[in-house]
Structure formats: C-alpha cells, structure tokens
Design a protein around this motif. Structure first.
Motif, short mmCIF file in Angstrom:
data_model
loop_
_atom_site.label_atom_id
_atom_site.label_comp_id
_atom_site.label_asym_id
_atom_site.label_seq_id
_atom_site.Cartn_x
_atom_site.Cartn_y
_atom_site.Cartn_z
N ALA A 82 9.79 11.09 -1.52
CA ALA A 82 9.16 10.45 -2.85
C ALA A 82 10.00 10.48 -4.12
O ALA A 82 10.85 11.37 -4.29
CB ALA A 82 7.78 11.25 -2.73
N GLU A 83 9.44 9.55 -4.95
CA GLU A 83 10.48 9.57 -6.05
C GLU A 83 10.18 10.98 -6.85
O GLU A 83 9.18 11.58 -7.05
CB GLU A 83 9.93 8.49 -6.83
N GLY A 84 11.31 11.39 -7.25
CA GLY A 84 11.34 12.68 -8.21
C GLY A 84 11.65 13.99 -7.37
O GLY A 84 11.46 15.01 -7.99
N THR A 104 8.39 19.17 1.21
CA THR A 104 9.02 17.73 0.49
C THR A 104 7.86 16.95 0.71
O THR A 104 6.83 16.81 1.64
CB THR A 104 10.15 17.37 1.42
N LEU A 105 7.92 16.09 -0.68
CA LEU A 105 6.85 14.91 -0.55
C LEU A 105 7.39 13.58 -0.14
O LEU A 105 8.65 13.26 -0.61
CB LEU A 105 6.36 14.98 -2.18
N PHE A 106 6.75 13.01 0.66
CA PHE A 106 7.05 11.80 1.25
C PHE A 106 6.24 10.52 0.66
O PHE A 106 5.07 10.88 0.41
CB PHE A 106 7.19 11.78 2.72
N PRO A 111 15.00 17.44 -1.43
CA PRO A 111 14.21 17.09 -0.44
C PRO A 111 14.87 17.60 0.94
O PRO A 111 16.06 17.74 1.04
CB PRO A 111 14.20 15.36 -0.55
N GLN A 112 13.77 17.88 1.91
CA GLN A 112 14.05 18.32 3.15
C GLN A 112 14.15 17.46 4.09
O GLN A 112 12.80 16.84 4.33
CB GLN A 112 13.37 19.64 3.55
N ASP A 113 15.07 16.92 4.82
CA ASP A 113 14.96 15.71 5.93
C ASP A 113 13.99 16.35 7.03
O ASP A 113 14.53 17.26 7.81
CB ASP A 113 16.29 15.45 6.29
N ALA A 114 13.08 15.89 7.15
CA ALA A 114 12.22 16.20 8.50
C ALA A 114 12.47 15.46 9.74
O ALA A 114 11.49 15.49 10.57
CB ALA A 114 10.73 15.97 8.02
N THR A 156 0.69 -1.09 -0.06
CA THR A 156 0.04 0.02 0.08
C THR A 156 0.89 1.20 0.06
O THR A 156 1.76 1.46 0.84
CB THR A 156 -1.01 0.01 1.38
N MET A 157 0.50 2.42 -0.77
CA MET A 157 1.40 3.36 -1.03
C MET A 157 0.74 4.63 -0.44
O MET A 157 -0.63 4.94 -0.49
CB MET A 157 1.54 3.83 -2.60
N LEU A 158 1.45 5.29 0.60
CA LEU A 158 1.13 6.46 1.05
C LEU A 158 1.99 7.66 0.51
O LEU A 158 2.99 7.73 0.08
CB LEU A 158 1.48 6.74 2.53
N THR A 159 1.17 8.77 -0.03
CA THR A 159 2.00 10.15 -0.46
C THR A 159 1.50 11.10 0.54
O THR A 159 0.23 11.48 0.37
CB THR A 159 1.51 10.11 -1.84
N PHE A 160 2.26 11.62 0.86
CA PHE A 160 2.01 12.99 1.78
C PHE A 160 3.17 13.99 1.98
O PHE A 160 4.18 13.67 1.64
CB PHE A 160 1.40 12.47 3.14
N SER A 161 2.65 15.05 2.48
CA SER A 161 3.55 16.37 2.45
C SER A 161 2.96 17.03 3.91
O SER A 161 1.89 16.72 4.39
CB SER A 161 3.55 17.41 1.23
#
Length: 415
Positions: free
Chosen positions: A176-178, A158-160, A182-185, A142-147
């Motif tokens: 997230a790919e692409g 940044t999108l994770f 990215p900023q490390d949170a 299952t894929m989650l995509t969030f910011s």
C-alpha cells in the motif's frame, strides 16, 4: 426469503436461531463458520457454505430443534456469495477474495510446491469504481486494502493494496502507498481472473500432488534417519489420517458434520481442500525437517513440537522426577484452539526400554475433578529425536484441540 442459521453446541447438538437474511459468521464449537440454513429436504438440513449447499442429517439436531426444523418448508438453496478467484500462472499462486459483508473482504493467497504448502490470509475493504484517471468518465478500477489476519492483541502487519482492472480480468497486489517498512509476504504480483470451478479443480490437483509427495517422503526419508528414530515414521504415518481429519475439522468445521461415507458432499467447497492441503503441507514439513542436525541426548530434557501447533517441554528435576508442560494452539493464527497442562512424574513412573527408548506415564489425581470427569492419563515415549504422546480421557482438558502426536526434539535452552 428467510435464512436461519446453525450453531453447534459443545455437546455436539445443533440448535437453530432465526437471524437476518444473509449468511453471517456462526459459532461452531468455538470456531467461526459462515453458514446459512436454507431449509429441510427429507431427513437432512441444508446448510449453505460459500454459496453451496451442504446437507446435514436431521438426526444431528437437538430434539427441540429437530422438531422445529421438521415443520419448516424447503426453501430455495444457495444464497449468492460474492467471490473472486485469481491465478498467477507462472508461480502457481492462487488468490481467493470473498466479500464477508458489504465493502468488507477476506483475502487468501495460497500455493504448493512439491510437498510444501503456503497460505496467507488477510482482511480489509473493497471499494468499487475508483477513478481510472483524471477527467476519465469510464468505470475505474476496484481497490482492495488489506493486511494479514492476526490474533487478538497482535499488531497489524504490512498493509497491501489490490487493484482490480476495469474489466475484472486481473488483480495486482502490491504494498500500500505510504508503507515505510513493508514486509514481503510473498503475495505481491499480477494474477489473472479464473472461475470458481477452475479454482476448485486446481486445489484438488494440488492436494493430490502434495499427498503423493508426502507418501514418497515417508517411503524414502526414514531410511536416512538415525537409529531408533526410524520406528517413529511408521507410527506417524499410521496416525496421519486422523491428524489430517482433526486439522480439517478444526479449520473447516463443516468437515466434522458428515461421516467419512458422506465426505463427498464436502467436495464442492474450496475451504475443505485448502484445509487438507494445509495439513498435508505441515505434515510434509515435519517429516522433511526432522532436526537431526542436532545430536540427541540420552535423556528426556528438551523442547518438542509436532508441526501442528503442539509443544512439549520436558525437564529432569532433583531426585530423578520428570517435569512436563504440554501446550498447543491448534488452528490458524487469528483464533487458535488452545490447551495446556503441566505436571510431574515421579521416578516410579519412568522406565528405560531397550536401546535409547524411554517411557513415562502420568495419571491425574481424581480429587477435585468435576463429577463424571475421569482422570487424564498421559503416556510419553522418548526416542533419540522424537517424543510420542498418547492420552486417555483428555477431552475435557483439550477439546477441540489435542495433545496426542509425534513431536520432534530440540535442545533445551541454556539457562
């Protein structure tokens, strides 16, 4: 089964409105609360928060709504809420994923260390049965995509991506790919699935640990504070239970629905403990980092913050008067409760007491105020590195936020 929803008017009364059959976001004194109305039992209305019941006294309903609620038949309580909890046993970080609507999620990552507390919140989507690999027929991940959640008009960060394993036992969070920059949170990693009961128990344990750390800090730290600053620690500690309760009610409005004697009904709710943890961590940060590395000045000028979204700007102006501006954005970044007020205190309202303590009092002019609204009174007490603010009749200007508190000093910027 029909579910009715509860909203709280500014006057403090509940009113009922018939809505759809699933919990939705409900406005509560300007806050958003995901709650359902499940029926009446005795002298109480049963709210449903995160799938768990929260009884509220019928006496808190508006008269018309109370009469309406009294005629309702009790209905089965909890509405199922899809929620997944995870734990990184090495770092102690926890993740709570909630489905707020079909395919839409909230993601909260949190952890404590000593007296500090970390919380990160994001929103996005959840898509089940992603392909596990080319040609494979079995159920995929299952894929989650969030910011990160941002305020109105703010740019998305940044999108994770979150990958749940096929059996649901693990969650891997990564960029997230692409994502080009990215900023490390501090949320990336692999987390193991835990039960909701374990997530709640761990949060309670964290709260006890952070609270103990704050109490120890209050006992030890002020001993090394410069001079008159030490008196402020006692004032902050005396106000602390009120400050913690105010913050909890602000970010978890249900905390304001019950009296202290009834607080046990909040214990099954994870968000209640997160609110207490968050407040305690911010309090620890204020006491631990008092800003004493900067030598204080013998005067008012400076920028002050209270560690909870409150800010005061003071300047001494021509003729000896004191110009002030108070502002606050209480709550979390997406939808804070804001208030601001500015004024000028003439020399007659200023005084210097023994040592380095100074006092100032501002009384608002009554002309132009709405009928029934009393003038606001603001008292300032300046210590070398702190400012204590106390108000009277400030509710119409600030509620549900507040100006009262202990603020730490920093130098005014050089213009």
């Amino acid at each position: 089964m029909k579910i009715r929803f509860v909203s709280l008017l500014v006057s403090g009364w509940f009113c009922l409105a018939a809505l759809a059959a699933e919990p939705r976001w409900v406005s509560v004194e300007g806050h958003k609360l995901r709650a359902g109305f499940a029926g009446v039992s005795g002298d109480r209305v049963n709210l449903i928060l995160d799938g768990k019941p929260l009884p509220v006294l019928l006496s808190r309903l508006a008269p018309a709504s109370r009469e309406q609620a009294a005629q309702l038949k009790p209905e089965p309580a909890p509405v199922p809420v899809h929620r997944w909890d995870y734990l990184d046993e090495i770092s102690g970080r926890q993740v709570c994923v909630r489905e707020t609507a079909p395919g839409l999620i909230e993601v909260v990552v949190f952890a404590s260390s000593g007296g500090s507390f970390f919380r990160w919140a994001g929103r996005g989507s959840r898509s089940e049965d992603q392909p596990a690999g080319d040609g494979k027929k079995e159920r995929g991940t299952t894929m989650l995509t969030f910011s990160q959640v941002v305020g109105e008009g703010g740019e998305l960060g940044t999108l994770f991506s979150g990958l749940e394993s096929a059996n649901g036992s693990k969650l891997e969070i990564r960029f997230a790919e692409g994502e080009s920059e990215p900023q490390d949170a501090g949320i990336n990693g692999v987390y193991g699935r835990i039960t909701a009961d374990k997530a709640l128990a761990l949060s309670k344990k964290q709260f006890k640990t952070v609270s103990a750390a704050l109490q120890e800090l209050l006992r030890v730290a002020p001993r090394s504070w410069p001079g008159a600053n030490r008196r402020v620690a006692g004032e902050w500690e005396a106000r602390w239970p009120i400050l913690r309760a105010d913050w909890a009610e602000l970010v978890f409005p249900a905390a304001g629905f019950v009296s202290p004697a009834e607080a046990r009904v909040l214990e099954p709710h994870l968000d209640y403990w997160l609110a207490l943890l968050e407040a305690t961590g911010m309090g620890w940060g204020l006491i631990a980092y008092g800003g004493f590395e900067q030598p204080a000045i013998d005067g008012w000028a400076g920028e002050y913050d209270d560690g909870f979204g409150g800010h005061v700007s003071l300047r001494e102006v021509t003729g000896g008067a004191l110009s002030f501006a108070l502002g606050c954005a209480r709550g979390r970044g997406e939808d804070p409760q804001t208030a601001e007020f500015a004024g000028r205190i003439p020399v007659a309202g200023l005084a210097k007491q023994g040592g380095s303590q100074r006092t100032a009092v501002f009384v608002q002019e009554s002309a132009g105020l709405p009928e029934g609204v009393s003038p606001m009174k603001i008292s300032f007490r300046k210590f070398p590195h702190f400012l204590v603010v106390q108000t009277e009749n400030a509710g119409p200007h600030t509620a549900p936020a507040w100006f009262d508190g202990v603020y730490r000093w920093s130098p005014a910027p050089v213009e």
